[in-house]
Design an enzyme around this catalytic site. Structure first.
Site, PDB file in Angstrom:
ATOM      1  N   CYS B 161       0.412  -1.370  -0.072  1.00 42.73           N
ATOM      2  CA  CYS B 161      -0.128  -0.140   0.192  1.00 42.73           C
ATOM      3  C   CYS B 161       1.478   1.775  -0.229  1.00 42.73           C
ATOM      4  CB  CYS B 161      -0.505  -0.130   1.148  1.00 42.73           C
ATOM      5  SG  CYS B 161      -2.034  -1.345   1.351  1.00 42.73           S
ATOM      6  N   HIS B 294      -1.463   8.582   5.852  1.00 42.05           N
ATOM      7  CA  HIS B 294      -1.655   6.911   5.485  1.00 42.05           C
ATOM      8  C   HIS B 294      -3.732   6.570   6.332  1.00 42.05           C
ATOM      9  CE1 HIS B 294      -1.305   2.976   3.743  1.00 42.05           C
ATOM     10  NE2 HIS B 294      -1.267   2.965   4.881  1.00 42.05           N
ATOM     11  N   GLU B 305       0.445   5.592  13.412  1.00 41.54           N
ATOM     12  CA  GLU B 305       1.149   6.907  12.529  1.00 41.54           C
ATOM     13  C   GLU B 305       0.869   7.558  13.740  1.00 41.54           C
ATOM     14  OE1 GLU B 305      -1.603   7.200   9.030  1.00 41.54           O
ATOM     15  OE2 GLU B 305       0.038   8.533   8.546  1.00 41.54           O
ATOM     16  N   LYS B 325      -8.957   8.929   3.016  1.00 40.69           N
ATOM     17  CA  LYS B 325      -9.312   7.479   2.624  1.00 40.69           C
ATOM     18  C   LYS B 325     -10.548   7.827   3.785  1.00 40.69           C
ATOM     19  CE  LYS B 325      -4.925   4.877   2.495  1.00 40.69           C
ATOM     20  NZ  LYS B 325      -4.377   5.824   2.404  1.00 40.69           N
ATOM     21  N   HIS B 330      -9.968   2.533   0.741  1.00 36.47           N
ATOM     22  CA  HIS B 330      -8.157   2.135   0.634  1.00 36.47           C
ATOM     23  C   HIS B 330      -8.285   2.350  -0.821  1.00 36.47           C
ATOM     24  CE1 HIS B 330      -4.388   1.447   0.707  1.00 36.47           C
ATOM     25  NE2 HIS B 330      -4.138   0.621   2.792  1.00 36.47           N
ATOM     26  N   PHE B 388       1.454  -3.235   4.432  1.00 35.73           N
ATOM     27  CA  PHE B 388       1.993  -4.970   4.806  1.00 35.73           C
ATOM     28  C   PHE B 388       3.366  -4.608   4.176  1.00 35.73           C
ATOM     29  CE2 PHE B 388      -2.289  -7.180   5.166  1.00 35.73           C
ATOM     30  CZ  PHE B 388      -2.690  -6.246   6.183  1.00 35.73           C
TER      31      PHE B 388
END
Lengths: 387, 399
Positions: B161, B294, B305, B325, B330, B388
């Site tokens: 991502c 993010h 975060e 998002k 996403h 990931f």
């Protein structure tokens, strides 16, 4: 941040191929298992696979089941490369070690399995633990975790030249001073889905065995390698990858231009090159273009080596595997003779072959990689004792 | 050869996202805070944790494909080609003088892999799938090159991502290293059954909307999307009289090297990536006016975060933060590319888009989350992307 001016050393080489693990096994295979004709490949060994027990011998049994095959092989190759380079965690700080791996099909099996289950109304049987393994980036990320490489971690896809791009990027990162060392290479395995698809593809008349491999090379600055007393197997002098979706004369012209520019970028001329390791994939038109470019640039006396007739097509790992053969050849100052003779004149009339004079010191070799997706790659490697 | 990173400039942009095709729609909706996620229509969602997602609809690829057959590429690749064409149009960029110095880099999670779902059945993989044999992940970047004639450096980058930001970094490096004068950089992805299945089983989905940084957030929604930015060497842009939106000022890419799905508890790779972006951009933390988070809306990501932001900027000094998002879901590898476009538009319009669906700020996320459009006070912004496998990529854009 300091710029690395001393050149890029290849200090570790780890690989798993259908012949086994490690550079010695590959070299022995190249020395002893030459092929008499390409038909041997097609009829006897359509698919060549890596022994699944090898990772356990390298990594131990713990936690292996949670990794996909490609991740197991990739981490194994990385560990072998670090061992080969006499690397320890004290050689640099964690964030100064990076990972760049090329792949074409990593995660294919996991993704396909999940797709089939959900489409078939069995979403509840999707194994959540396999989620990260479905990503192209799983092998590189497992390497990062296993080796505590906290620097750049990227997975790259530029066809079967992906490993060359990984090596090019690694070289640039070290030269720019962003990393002290980087594990680069490529990995791809034959999932059952890929074999099914591949069999159909092969039936269309594409004459090469499908194979799998995982290759990891440790790159570091020459000064860094020397300061820690590391063995230097070879030097990475230049690398380039381009997308060239053309055929025939245009392709050979482009490849010749790439070769010229890459050799010049290494500060060399074609006369400084003592051998070429070709991709020779069996795609008639692209092979002819490769042969034409090499013959035009180097003339007919250049020793040529092709290992794919022996090892098969292992996709994004191909370039790194051919480069491995070239690195070993440089370190031993000899061409694998069986590999040379394996591209026999009746099979590949386009290439003019000659034997390498073992009394002659091998200074530099060029590695080429062409693939059916249109990418082309070139590496220029130098002998370590030429530093 | 370009000496400084900030000599790489953005001259064109485009977005293909749920609810908006093209730049104007996208930014208007972003400022309005419109929810673009909703019930999935392309998928049978029985047995899945959620029936919601962010689909791109009313998208006709034919208009964007002049050379290739759009039916032979994945939806993600169709998005990528459309985004590239719209981006070139936005930049009013002519055909390159030297097509070998014009390149493409696209980030993606699944790339053309969802194509194989057309061949899937309960019995497994069909032999008809041989067409996908050559459909390696590089399909989006190759197809853009074939369509717009950019035959310089070409790569599809698959850093989960974080891929969209990774692509921007790689493309900027290609210009900085003198390998190219102009690059299309961005990301593209589509929703797939596989990803719906995996994230359902991870219980990572929301069942209604995405609530980044909210105390009661439950998870993410997966989306389609693509975005492209045209990056140019500043001199190259100036020579052709191009409008310059901003410069790519700095970036950082460091791994967590910790866990395949969980971020490092202190956000180790994220912190280093942000710090490196600041260092290479030659700006102080106090020079930043906005952070595009993010911000997935998952319990794990948002806390880590926030912690990482506080570590970099100081506990009470984190710039205003927003998560797109919350509106779009996403879009996987395209997400950070779309958010990069939002960052550039934030600079260009001096307006920060809101995070929607935020009712009660999670006390563990004690940062200034923008919930209504707000004026940008400073001239540099940061775009965060984490993935990931511990992939992290952070980019700073500056006026």
């Amino acid at each position: 941040v300091s710029i690395e001016p001393s050149g890029i050393a290849i200090t570790g080489l780890g690989l798993l191929s259908p012949f086994g693990m490690g550079r010695v096994v590959l070299w022995e295979a190249l020395l002893t298992m030459g092929l008499s004709s390409p038909s041997d490949v097609e009829t006897n060994c359509l698919f060549k696979v890596i022994d699944d027990t090898l990772p356990e011998a390298i990594l131990g049994p713990k936690n292996l089941r949670s990794l996909s095959r490609e991740s197991r092989f990739a981490v194994s190759a990385a560990v072998l490369a670090l061992q080969d380079a006499h690397w320890t965690e004290s050689c640099c700080r964690g964030h100064e070690l990076g990972v760049a791996m090329g792949t074409a099909y990593s995660g294919h099996h996991e993704f396909s399995q999940a797709s089939a289950l959900v489409i078939g109304g069995k979403a509840q049987f999707v194994n959540p633990a396999r989620t990260p393994e479905a990503g192209y980036n799983a092998p590189a990320s497992h390497i990062s975790i296993r080796t505590n490489a906290q620097g750049l971690n990227v997975t790259l896809a530029s066809g079967y030249s992906s490993a060359f791009e990984a090596m090019r990027l690694g070289m640039e990162e070290i030269k720019a001073g962003r990393l002290k060392a980087i594990l680069t290479g490529g990995v791809d395995v034959l999932s059952k889905e890929l074999m099914t698809a591949g069999a159909a593809y092969l039936a269309t008349g594409n004459n090469f065995a499908l194979s799998e491999a995982s290759v990891c090379l440790l790159l570091e600055g020459v000064h860094h390698a020397r300061n820690r007393g590391a063995p230097i197997a070879a030097l990475l002098k230049a690398a380039d990858v381009r997308y060239s979706p053309v055929e025939g004369k245009k392709l050979s012209d482009q490849l010749e231009r790439m070769l010229r520019e890459c050799i010049a970028g290494a500060g060399l001329t074609p006369e400084d090159v003592d051998g070429v390791f070709v991709s020779s994939i069996g795609h008639g038109e692209r092979h002819k273009a490769e042969a034409a470019a090499i013959n035009r640039l180097f003339g007919s006396r250049m020793p040529i080596c092709a290992i794919k007739p022996l090892v098969g097509e292992c996709f994004a790992a191909s370039g790194a595997l051919i480069a491995s053969a070239a690195i070993i050849a440089l370190s031993k100052n000899m061409f694998p003779p069986k590999a040379v003779t394996s591209i026999s004149s009746e099979w590949r009339p386009d290439l003019t072959l000659c034997n390498f004079d073992s009394n002659h010191f091998m200074r530099h070799v060029v590695v080429t990689q062409l693939d059916p997706t249109g990418f082309a790659g070139v590496l220029v490697l130098g002998a370590a004792n030429g530093v | 050869v370009v000496d400084r990173l900030d000599d790489v400039v953005v001259t064109g942009m485009s977005v293909i996202a749920p609810g908006s095709i093209g730049l104007e729609d996208f930014w208007r909706n972003a400022i309005l805070g419109k929810i673009a996620t909703g019930p999935l229509e392309r998928f049978d969602t029985s047995g899945l944790q959620t029936a919601m997602g962010g689909e791109v609809r009313q998208f006709d690829p034919i208009a964007y494909f002049h050379r290739l057959d759009s039916r032979k590429v994945s939806l993600a690749t169709q998005f990528a080609v459309a985004a590239a064409r719209l981006c070139i149009r936005d930049a009013e960029a002519p055909a390159p003088k030297d097509q070998y110095r014009a390149g493409v880099c696209i980030g993606s999670v699944s790339s053309c892999r969802p194509n194989i779902e057309d061949f899937c059945s309960q019995e497994g993989f069909s032999e008809d799938a041989h067409g996908t044999f050559l459909a390696a992940p590089c399909q989006p970047s190759r197809s853009i090159a074939d369509e717009i004639g950019f035959y310089g450096p070409n790569l599809t980058i698959t850093t989960a991502c974080a891929a969209g930001n990774s692509a921007i970094c790689w493309a900027a490096d290609a210009i900085r290293a003198g390998r190219a004068d102009i690059m299309v950089a961005g990301g593209a992805d589509q929703i797939s059954y596989a990803m719906l299945g995996f994230f359902s089983r991870l219980r990572a989905f929301s069942t209604d909307v995405v609530r980044p940084f909210d105390r009661d957030r439950t998870g993410l929604l997966i989306s389609d999307g693509a975005a492209a930015l045209l990056l140019e060497r500043r001199e190259h842009a100036a020579e052709r009289g191009a409008r310059i939106y901003c410069k790519v000022a700095g970036y950082g890419n460091f791994a967590d090297a910790y866990h395949m799905t969980a971020p490092h508890p202190e956000g180790r790779g994220a912190v280093r990536s942000m710090q490196e972006a600041l260092r290479t951009a030659e700006v102080r933390p106090s020079d930043l006016g906005f952070v595009s988070a993010h911000g997935t809306g998952t319990p794990g990501n948002d806390v880590i975060e926030s912690r990482a932001l506080e570590s970099v900027f100081g506990k009470d000094s984190v710039p205003p933060v927003s998560s797109l998002k919350s509106q779009l879901g996403h879009a996987q590898g395209a997400a950070s590319a779309i958010e990069a476009v939002a960052c550039v538009l934030t600079l260009h319009t001096c307006t920060i888009h809101p995070t929607i669906n935020l009712t009660t700020l999670d006390p563990e996320c004690s940062i200034d989350v923008v919930t209504k459009p707000r004026e940008l006070q400073k001239r540099a912004v940061l775009n965060n992307a984490f993935g990931f496998g511990g992939n992290n990529a952070c980019v700073i854009f500056a006026a």
